[in-house]
Design a protein around this motif. Structure first.
Motif, PDB file in Angstrom:
ATOM      1  N   ASP A 118      30.466  27.619  37.114  1.00 45.49           N
ATOM      2  CA  ASP A 118      31.550  26.523  36.770  1.00 45.49           C
ATOM      3  C   ASP A 118      32.254  26.493  38.258  1.00 45.49           C
ATOM      4  N   TRP A 119      32.454  25.234  38.487  1.00 43.55           N
ATOM      5  CA  TRP A 119      33.370  25.029  39.712  1.00 43.55           C
ATOM      6  C   TRP A 119      34.539  24.442  39.541  1.00 43.55           C
ATOM      7  N   SER A 120      35.763  25.255  39.969  1.00 40.95           N
ATOM      8  CA  SER A 120      37.041  25.043  39.732  1.00 40.95           C
ATOM      9  C   SER A 120      37.417  23.702  40.137  1.00 40.95           C
ATOM     10  N   ASN A 121      37.944  22.718  39.408  1.00 39.71           N
ATOM     11  CA  ASN A 121      38.286  21.319  39.729  1.00 39.71           C
ATOM     12  C   ASN A 121      39.716  21.269  40.220  1.00 39.71           C
ATOM     13  N   ILE A 122      40.463  22.471  40.289  1.00 41.91           N
ATOM     14  CA  ILE A 122      41.606  22.702  41.129  1.00 41.91           C
ATOM     15  C   ILE A 122      41.271  23.393  42.608  1.00 41.91           C
ATOM     16  N   GLN A 123      41.099  24.237  42.424  1.00 39.93           N
ATOM     17  CA  GLN A 123      40.609  24.976  43.863  1.00 39.93           C
ATOM     18  C   GLN A 123      39.134  24.665  44.135  1.00 39.93           C
ATOM     19  N   LYS A 124      38.972  23.571  44.843  1.00 37.96           N
ATOM     20  CA  LYS A 124      37.608  22.924  44.865  1.00 37.96           C
ATOM     21  C   LYS A 124      36.844  23.525  45.619  1.00 37.96           C
ATOM     22  N   ASP A 125      37.208  24.700  46.482  1.00 42.34           N
ATOM     23  CA  ASP A 125      36.064  25.301  47.237  1.00 42.34           C
ATOM     24  C   ASP A 125      35.638  26.463  46.366  1.00 42.34           C
ATOM     25  N   THR A 126      35.761  26.559  45.379  1.00 43.76           N
ATOM     26  CA  THR A 126      35.560  28.116  44.542  1.00 43.76           C
ATOM     27  C   THR A 126      34.845  27.565  43.345  1.00 43.76           C
ATOM     28  N   PHE A 127      33.889  28.713  42.782  1.00 44.07           N
ATOM     29  CA  PHE A 127      33.092  28.434  41.805  1.00 44.07           C
ATOM     30  C   PHE A 127      32.916  29.898  41.084  1.00 44.07           C
ATOM     31  N   VAL A 128      32.611  29.911  39.795  1.00 44.90           N
ATOM     32  CA  VAL A 128      32.259  31.333  39.132  1.00 44.90           C
ATOM     33  C   VAL A 128      31.176  31.382  38.442  1.00 44.90           C
ATOM     34  N   SER A 129      30.601  32.664  38.477  1.00 41.80           N
ATOM     35  CA  SER A 129      29.472  32.816  37.409  1.00 41.80           C
ATOM     36  C   SER A 129      29.671  33.910  36.567  1.00 41.80           C
ATOM     37  N   SER A 130      28.797  34.088  35.694  1.00 39.89           N
ATOM     38  CA  SER A 130      28.895  35.126  34.725  1.00 39.89           C
ATOM     39  C   SER A 130      27.209  35.574  34.352  1.00 39.89           C
ATOM     40  N   CYS A 131      27.109  36.696  34.008  1.00 40.75           N
ATOM     41  CA  CYS A 131      25.762  37.056  33.789  1.00 40.75           C
ATOM     42  C   CYS A 131      25.640  38.088  32.468  1.00 40.75           C
ATOM     43  N   TRP A 132      24.375  38.442  32.380  1.00 38.62           N
ATOM     44  CA  TRP A 132      23.785  39.281  31.172  1.00 38.62           C
ATOM     45  C   TRP A 132      24.444  40.840  31.430  1.00 38.62           C
ATOM     46  N   ASP A 133      24.483  41.181  32.686  1.00 42.26           N
ATOM     47  CA  ASP A 133      25.191  42.516  33.194  1.00 42.26           C
ATOM     48  C   ASP A 133      26.574  42.732  32.947  1.00 42.26           C
ATOM     49  N   GLY A 134      27.243  41.545  32.291  1.00 40.50           N
ATOM     50  CA  GLY A 134      28.619  41.662  31.848  1.00 40.50           C
ATOM     51  C   GLY A 134      29.767  41.369  32.935  1.00 40.50           C
TER      52      GLY A 134
END
Length: 342
Positions: A118-134
Motif C-alpha cells: 500500500d502506497w501512502s497518499n500523504i507521505q508520497k515517497d513511502t509504501f508499506v508491505s505485509s507478509c505471511w511471516d507476521g
C-alpha cells in the motif's frame, strides 16, 4: 453501466487490482497462474476505453511476467508510471509501465509470501508491505532496504494500510482475528544506539481491536471519518469499527463495533470504502459475489444495496474508481476483470 465491461486473461487468476491515482481510466491487475498455488505471475496494465456501439470496453495495454505469483499491487503516489507488486516468493518489485519486462527495483527481506502493498497518499515517497511471516515493513523506493520493520502479528498479516488522514498511522489485520493500529510517532519506536528495527522488529500497537473469532482477511480506512475502519473476515461478517473513543498513544485493546453487515455466504476476502461517499462500502467474497452496502442508518431500508454476481469463481478484489463516482471494478479467480456501475 450495469452490464460490466469484461477483460479475460486466460491462464492467470486475479488476486488484486487498483485504479491509477494519475490516469482516470487505467488500472493495474496482479495475477497468478494456477490460482496462485504454483507457477509464475503477471502484472497487467489495462485501460477502460470506448467500445463498439459506445459501450465501454477494457483494453490490455501491457503485461509484465514474474517468476512467482503476484498477490497485490499498488500504484506509486509520486510517479505516474511506477507500480509496486507483492509476490509469493517473498519479493517486492517496482515497475515502470513505460519500460520493457524488467523491474527497476527489487527487495527481498520478507521470509514468506508478501500478501499486501500500500502506497501512502500523504507521505508520497513511502509504501508499506505485509507478509505471511507476521511482519510489516515500511519502504522508500530509493532505499536499498526497508526503513522500518514491525512484528505486527505472530501469524500471517493479510493486509497493512496507511491511514488516508494521518501519515504515521498504519492498520493491519491477521489470522489472529485482530485489527491493530500502529502509530509511528509513538515513543516506543525510538531506537537506541546500536539498535535498529531491521534486527529488532518493533511490535507495540497503540490499539488492538478484537474484531473476530476467525481470521480477519481485509481492512480499510474510511476516507471521510478518521479512525473508522471496516473489516471482513472468514466468519462472513463485515464490520465497521469506531476507534475514536480510545485515546491514541497508549497501548490498549478497544474499538467499538458500530455496524455488522451479514449477507455473504462465504469468507469476505476484500473490501473498500468509496472515495466519493462516506457510507458506501464494496465487499468481495469467496461466494463469487461483490456487494455494495450503505453503512448509514437507513431506517427500514436494508443496508445491502447491490449484488454483482457475474463472476464464476472466488471474487478476491474490488476497487472504486478514484475519478468517476460510483464506478467499481472487481477481479476474480475466474481470470476476469469486471468494471461496472452498481
Amino acid at each position: 453501466m450495469n452490464t460490466p465491461a469484461v477483460l479475460h486473461t486466460p491462464g492467470f487468476s486475479h488476486y488484486s487490482l487498483q485504479w491509477s491515482p494519475f490516469y482516470n481510466t487505467k488500472l493495474a491487475l496482479a495475477s497468478s497462474a494456477n490460482f496462485g498455488l504454483v507457477g509464475n505471475g503477471r502484472l497487467h496494465i489495462v485501460s477502460l476505453v470506448p467500445g463498439p456501439g459506445g459501450l465501454p470496453a477494457i483494453q490490455l495495454d501491457k503485461y509484465f511476467e514474474t517468476q512467482d505469483g503476484l498477490y497485490d499491487v499498488a500504484w506509486s503516489e509520486a510517479h505516474e508510471n511506477h507500480v509496486v507488486t507483492a509476490s509469493g516468493d517473498g519479493s517486492i518489485r517496482l515497475w515502470d509501465i513505460m519500460l520493457d519486462n524488467l523491474a527497476i527495483a527489487a527487495w527481498q527481506e520478507h521470509t514468506r509470501e508478501v500478501f499486501s502493498v500500500d502506497w501512502s497518499n500523504i507521505q508520497k515517497d513511502t509504501f508499506v508491505s505485509s507478509c505471511w511471516d507476521g511482519t510489516v515493513k515500511v519502504w522508500k523506493p530509493d532505499r536499498p532496504r526497508s526503513i522500518l520493520t514491525l512484528q505486527a502479528h505472530q501469524s500471517c498479516t493479510y493486509q497493512a494500510l496507511f491511514s488516508p488522514h494521518q501519515p504515521d498511522l498504519i492498520s493491519t489485520c491477521s489470522t489472529d482475528g485482530t485489527i491493530k493500529i500502529f502509530d509511528l510517532r509513538s515513543p516506543s519506536y525510538a531506537v537506541g544506539p546500536g539498535m535498529n528495527s531491521f534486527t529488532n522488529p518493533l511490535s507495540s500497537a497503540v490499539l488492538t481491536v478484537p474484531a473476530s473469532a476467525s481470521e480477519v482477511l481485509t481492512v480499510d480506512w474510511n476516507k471521510y471519518r478518521p479512525l473508522v475502519l471496516a473489516s471482513g473476515s472468514v466468519d462472513r461478517m463485515v464490520k465497521v469499527w469506531d476507534c475514536r473513543m480510545v485515546k491514541m498513544g497508549d497501548s490498549q485493546v478497544g474499538g467499538a463495533c458500530e455496524n455488522s453487515l451479514a449477507g455473504h455466504e462465504y469468507a469476505v476476502r476484500k473490501l473498500q470504502w468509496s472515495p466519493h461517499k462516506a457510507d458506501a462500502l464494496a465487499t468481495a467474497s469467496y461466494d463469487m459475489t461483490c456487494r455494495v452496502w450503505s453503512t448509514a442508518p437507513m431506517g427500514p431500508q436494508p443496508p445491502l444495496r447491490y449484488i454483482h454476481d457475474a463472476h464464476t469463481e472466488f471474487v478476491v478484489g474490488c476497487a472504486w474508481s478514484l475519478y468517476e463516482a460510483g464506478l467499481l471494478a472487481t477481479c476474480s479467480w475466474d481470470s476476469r476483470l469486471n468494471i461496472f456501475r452498481p
